[in-house]
Scaffold this motif. Structure first.
Motif, PDB file in Angstrom:
ATOM      1  N   SER A 124       0.827  -1.212   0.000  1.00  0.00           N
ATOM      2  CA  SER A 124       0.000   0.000   0.000  1.00  0.00           C
ATOM      3  C   SER A 124       0.857   1.257   0.000  1.00  0.00           C
ATOM      4  O   SER A 124       0.573   2.217  -0.732  1.00  0.00           O
ATOM      5  CB  SER A 124      -0.920  -0.007   1.221  1.00  0.00           C
ATOM      6  OG  SER A 124      -0.154  -0.095   2.409  1.00  0.00           O
ATOM      7  N   MET A 125       1.932   1.266   0.797  1.00  0.00           N
ATOM      8  CA  MET A 125       2.788   2.454   0.862  1.00  0.00           C
ATOM      9  C   MET A 125       3.534   2.675  -0.449  1.00  0.00           C
ATOM     10  O   MET A 125       3.659   3.803  -0.928  1.00  0.00           O
ATOM     11  CB  MET A 125       3.773   2.321   2.018  1.00  0.00           C
ATOM     12  CG  MET A 125       3.116   2.405   3.381  1.00  0.00           C
ATOM     13  SD  MET A 125       4.279   2.225   4.734  1.00  0.00           S
ATOM     14  CE  MET A 125       4.637   0.492   4.624  1.00  0.00           C
ATOM     15  N   ALA A 126       4.009   1.575  -1.045  1.00  0.00           N
ATOM     16  CA  ALA A 126       4.707   1.702  -2.325  1.00  0.00           C
ATOM     17  C   ALA A 126       3.760   2.185  -3.415  1.00  0.00           C
ATOM     18  O   ALA A 126       4.122   3.032  -4.249  1.00  0.00           O
ATOM     19  CB  ALA A 126       5.318   0.359  -2.710  1.00  0.00           C
ATOM     20  N   LEU A 127       2.516   1.679  -3.412  1.00  0.00           N
ATOM     21  CA  LEU A 127       1.542   2.102  -4.416  1.00  0.00           C
ATOM     22  C   LEU A 127       1.183   3.574  -4.236  1.00  0.00           C
ATOM     23  O   LEU A 127       1.108   4.342  -5.208  1.00  0.00           O
ATOM     24  CB  LEU A 127       0.296   1.227  -4.323  1.00  0.00           C
ATOM     25  CG  LEU A 127      -0.807   1.500  -5.347  1.00  0.00           C
ATOM     26  CD1 LEU A 127      -0.310   1.228  -6.751  1.00  0.00           C
ATOM     27  CD2 LEU A 127      -2.030   0.646  -5.062  1.00  0.00           C
ATOM     28  N   GLY A 128       0.971   3.985  -2.983  1.00  0.00           N
ATOM     29  CA  GLY A 128       0.656   5.392  -2.732  1.00  0.00           C
ATOM     30  C   GLY A 128       1.795   6.314  -3.114  1.00  0.00           C
ATOM     31  O   GLY A 128       1.574   7.387  -3.692  1.00  0.00           O
ATOM     32  N   ALA A 129       3.011   5.890  -2.818  1.00  0.00           N
ATOM     33  CA  ALA A 129       4.167   6.708  -3.189  1.00  0.00           C
ATOM     34  C   ALA A 129       4.293   6.830  -4.705  1.00  0.00           C
ATOM     35  O   ALA A 129       4.635   7.890  -5.230  1.00  0.00           O
ATOM     36  CB  ALA A 129       5.450   6.098  -2.597  1.00  0.00           C
ATOM     37  N   ALA A 130       3.988   5.741  -5.428  1.00  0.00           N
ATOM     38  CA  ALA A 130       4.060   5.783  -6.888  1.00  0.00           C
ATOM     39  C   ALA A 130       3.011   6.740  -7.457  1.00  0.00           C
ATOM     40  O   ALA A 130       3.302   7.527  -8.370  1.00  0.00           O
ATOM     41  CB  ALA A 130       3.870   4.377  -7.454  1.00  0.00           C
ATOM     42  N   HIS A 144      -5.827  12.244 -10.446  1.00  0.00           N
ATOM     43  CA  HIS A 144      -5.275  12.948  -9.292  1.00  0.00           C
ATOM     44  C   HIS A 144      -5.636  12.222  -8.002  1.00  0.00           C
ATOM     45  O   HIS A 144      -6.790  11.846  -7.774  1.00  0.00           O
ATOM     46  CB  HIS A 144      -5.811  14.376  -9.243  1.00  0.00           C
ATOM     47  CG  HIS A 144      -5.242  15.170  -8.101  1.00  0.00           C
ATOM     48  ND1 HIS A 144      -3.925  15.578  -8.053  1.00  0.00           N
ATOM     49  CD2 HIS A 144      -5.805  15.609  -6.943  1.00  0.00           C
ATOM     50  CE1 HIS A 144      -3.704  16.243  -6.933  1.00  0.00           C
ATOM     51  NE2 HIS A 144      -4.832  16.270  -6.251  1.00  0.00           N
ATOM     52  N   VAL A 145      -4.630  11.983  -7.179  1.00  0.00           N
ATOM     53  CA  VAL A 145      -4.814  11.372  -5.867  1.00  0.00           C
ATOM     54  C   VAL A 145      -4.686  12.477  -4.829  1.00  0.00           C
ATOM     55  O   VAL A 145      -3.652  13.136  -4.745  1.00  0.00           O
ATOM     56  CB  VAL A 145      -3.765  10.265  -5.623  1.00  0.00           C
ATOM     57  CG1 VAL A 145      -3.946   9.668  -4.241  1.00  0.00           C
ATOM     58  CG2 VAL A 145      -3.880   9.186  -6.687  1.00  0.00           C
ATOM     59  N   GLY A 146      -5.734  12.677  -4.080  1.00  0.00           N
ATOM     60  CA  GLY A 146      -5.745  13.775  -3.114  1.00  0.00           C
ATOM     61  C   GLY A 146      -4.805  13.531  -1.956  1.00  0.00           C
ATOM     62  O   GLY A 146      -5.028  12.633  -1.148  1.00  0.00           O
ATOM     63  N   MET A 147      -3.763  14.306  -1.873  1.00  0.00           N
ATOM     64  CA  MET A 147      -2.824  14.214  -0.759  1.00  0.00           C
ATOM     65  C   MET A 147      -2.111  15.547  -0.608  1.00  0.00           C
ATOM     66  O   MET A 147      -1.644  16.111  -1.599  1.00  0.00           O
ATOM     67  CB  MET A 147      -1.794  13.105  -0.989  1.00  0.00           C
ATOM     68  CG  MET A 147      -0.984  12.806   0.274  1.00  0.00           C
ATOM     69  SD  MET A 147       0.445  11.756  -0.008  1.00  0.00           S
ATOM     70  CE  MET A 147       1.658  12.977  -0.423  1.00  0.00           C
TER      71      MET A 147
END
Length: 675
Positions: A124-130, A144-147
């Motif tokens: 999950s962390m690797a996917l979010g970072a990508a 767009h990923v809201g962060m």
């Protein structure tokens, strides 16, 4: 083994084994209650064996488990929220699989919320970072990923005079300023500007604000700057009679969380007056009319003076009443202000159009004149200041010097790795050669006994035993150079013995092969007497003389080797034997390439001329009798047939002779290739 107690924490290899096993224990105890531990040859051929339960593991790690809940409270405090504002909790990260960690988090949440394990903890962390990297990058177009990324540490700027002694001599107090420009948990990718009035060079420092948020041992200093050019700019403005410059410093906190000074500028505002010519209406002609109208109006005012006083009292009362109006009426006016404003704008537009139409004939009549008027204007003097940066903390930029240091460090690590691999290789070779000597002395006892004395064999055996003892004692920490010297010391006497053993059979094989080759050369020379007439007898004899010289060398070397002691170095080696025919092969190869002499022409043309002349004579002699003619013609036919058969037979013989010659030549070249 010897009763001595040793601390394995001082040695890198045992500690590496312990860390690998501890990580394995942590994984297994996440699903099991007990796990046996065994490490083969932990140190000095000593094995480690134990077992660990989950309860004991949790007891050992209790302080680490307590730290797992601290980030929850920190996050709630930073967001100014409580657990009542949280609707759900999702766990990510490999450490969340440990049951005790889940218990601690559940206890910290008060049992109000269930722990969610709906996504892969590691991926999950690797996917979010990508996804976040793709959003930040301009090379990818993705959804767009809201962060919103934040800066977890507050950053402050400190300003002071660069030349403190000069500033202290002019002013009684030392000038300095300090302010937090980027607050904790603020957004990244923003710019902040600070402005102040100053006329001295400035030393600017960017630092982390000391507090609980900064990890212990972190250097607070980020970067320092020297802002120069202010004194020269201030003197220049002072000569013009202007005030001190206003200094503006702009800082940027990039999306990567890197803060730096990106702009430094000084500015002074100057106010000055200018004279300009302006066109106005000429009112001198209308002064008389205006005076008459003013007198008439004064008379009218005197007559209505009494009436005006009464009206004034009424107007005063009306204004007081308007001032004491309630707030509700004002609110109503504000509500209707928009509609009234629109109506008033429309009326003003209509009235302005009417006034323009009315003033058009008046403007045509009025005259214009130019007058000089003084007006104030403002001008801003700006100057870009010089900024030089340097670092004093542990955080350093990647400069050329650091790059050179990094390359040198990498080269050193590569050298050490190469030395380590070479050391392991020479150590393996050293150990394998020890066993090679021992096995050879046993397996090839007869062959070695034929070329060595008992004393030499004992020395070989002792050298192998001494080398083995040294390797497992002092050789454990020996250097590469030491191993190379030891390997040379071990192999040199053993290689001499093994070489003599190998040469016993290799010399015999080489000699037999050389003799066979010499016999082939002699046979070839005899064959060339008939097949290659272009090679003279002297040349063939020269080759045979060289063969005899080699045979003489063979006999001499065999006699010397037979008289030599087999336990010493041989008189000649098997590698020297094939080199003796090198000169012979060169001469034979040169002779074989010599071309054949041109073949002699045979008497085919003469025979053809004889047949042609006989036919001409027979045509000239004509006999009257027909019988004689027939007999003559038959005889001619027989003679021509016989000559043709003779010619064909002679041609066939010639072809066969040529084929036999070519076969002999190919055989000669084949024998030459064999040589």
């Amino acid at each position: 083994n010897d009763g001595e107690t040793k601390d394995v924490r001082k040695y890198a290899r045992p500690m590496a084994k312990l860390r690998i096993q501890a990580n394995k224990v942590k994984h297994v105890l996440s699903a099991n209650n007990d796990f046996p531990i065994f490490i083969d040859s932990l140190y000095d051929d000593t094995n480690y064996q134990s077992h660990l339960s989950r309860s004991k593991f949790e007891e050992i790690c209790h302080d680490l488990l307590e730290r797992s809940t601290v980030p929850i409270q920190t996050a709630l405090k930073a967001a100014n929220m409580t657990l009542d504002d949280i609707h759900g909790v999702e766990l990510i990260g490999g450490g969340m699989r440990v049951p005790k960690v889940q218990e601690e988090i559940q206890a910290s949440l008060g049992g109000k919320l269930e722990l969610g394990m709906h996504i892969n903890s590691d991926e999950s962390m690797a996917l979010g970072a990508a996804f976040h990297g793709a959003n930040v990058s301009t090379a990818f177009k993705v959804r767009h990923v809201g962060m919103t990324d934040i800066n977890p540490f507050p950053i402050a700027v400190s300003l002071e005079d660069l030349d403190k002694e000069a500033a202290a001599s002019e002013d009684e107090e030392v000038w300095s300023k300090e302010a937090t420009i980027f607050k904790m948990n603020g957004k990244v990718g923003v710019k902040k500007t600070i402005a102040f009035t100053h006329d001295q060079e400035i030393a600017c420092s960017l630092d982390y604000v000391q507090g609980e948020s900064i990890p212990e041992g972190t250097s607070p200093s980020i970067q320092k700057y020297n802002v120069t050019g202010i004194v020269a700019f201030a003197k220049e403005m002072e000569e013009k009679g202007l005030s001190k410059p206003k200094i503006s410093l702009q800082f940027e906190l990039s999306s990567s969380g890197i803060v730096k000074l990106i702009k430094a500028e000084g500015a002074v505002e100057e106010t000055y007056t200018v004279k300009e010519e302006v066109e106005v209406d000429d009112d001198e002609e209308e002064e008389g009319k205006d005076s008459k109208e003013s007198e008439e109006s004064n008379d009218a005012e005197g007559e209505k003076k009494e009436e005006g006083e009464g009206e004034a009292t009424e107007e005063k009362a009306d204004t007081e009443a308007k001032e004491e109006a309630p707030e509700a009426a004002e609110e109503k006016k504000e509500e209707d202000g928009a509609t009234d404003g629109e109506k008033e704008e429309e009326k003003q537009a209509e009235s302005s159009e009417g006034d323009e139409k009315k003033e058009e004939p008046e403007k045509k009549v009025k005259k214009k004149k130019k007058i000089t008027v003084e007006k104030e204007k403002k001008k801003t003097h700006k100057r870009t200041l010089t900024v030089s940066s340097y670092h004093v903390g542990t955080i350093q930029p990647y400069s050329d010097v650091i790059m050179a240091e990094s390359k040198a460090k990498l080269s050193e690590l590569a050298r050490l790795d190469k030395e380590r691999m070479m050391l392991e290789e020479v150590r393996n070779n050293y150990e394998s050669y020890i066993y090679h000597i021992k096995n050879k002395l046993i397996d090839d006892e007869e062959a070695i006994g034929a070329v060595t004395t008992q004393e030499q064999r004992d020395e070989l055996q002792k050298s192998a035993e001494d080398a083995e003892e040294w390797m497992y004692d002092d050789g454990y920490d020996a250097s590469l150079e030491t191993y190379k010297n030891k390997y040379a010391e071990l192999t040199e006497p053993a290689e001499k013995v093994f070489f003599r053993v190998k040469e016993v059979s290799a010399r015999v094989e080489a000699m037999s092969a050389l003799k066979e080759k010499l016999d082939k050369v002699v046979a070839l020379m005899k064959k060339w007497e008939t097949t290659m007439p272009q090679v003279t007898e002297d040349e063939r004899n020269a080759v045979i003389e060289k063969v005899e010289d080699v045979r003489k060398w063979i006999s001499e070397k065999e006699e010397a080797q037979a008289a030599n002691d087999p336990t010493t170095d041989p008189v000649f080696t098997s590698e020297e034997v094939p080199l003796q025919t090198k000169d012979i092969q060169a001469v034979v190869s040169k002779l074989s390439r010599r071309p054949k002499p041109a073949p002699k022409k045979e008497k085919k043309e003469e025979k053809k001329n004889e047949t042609d002349s006989s036919e001409d004579k027979k045509e000239d002699e004509k006999e009257p009798e027909s019988d004689d003619k027939k007999e003559a013609s038959s005889e001619e036919k027989e003679s021509t047939e016989s000559t043709e058969t003779e010619e064909s037979s002679s041609e066939g013989k010639e072809e066969k002779e040529e084929e036999s010659k070519t076969d002999e030549e190919t055989k000669d070249t084949a024998t030459e290739d064999e040589l």
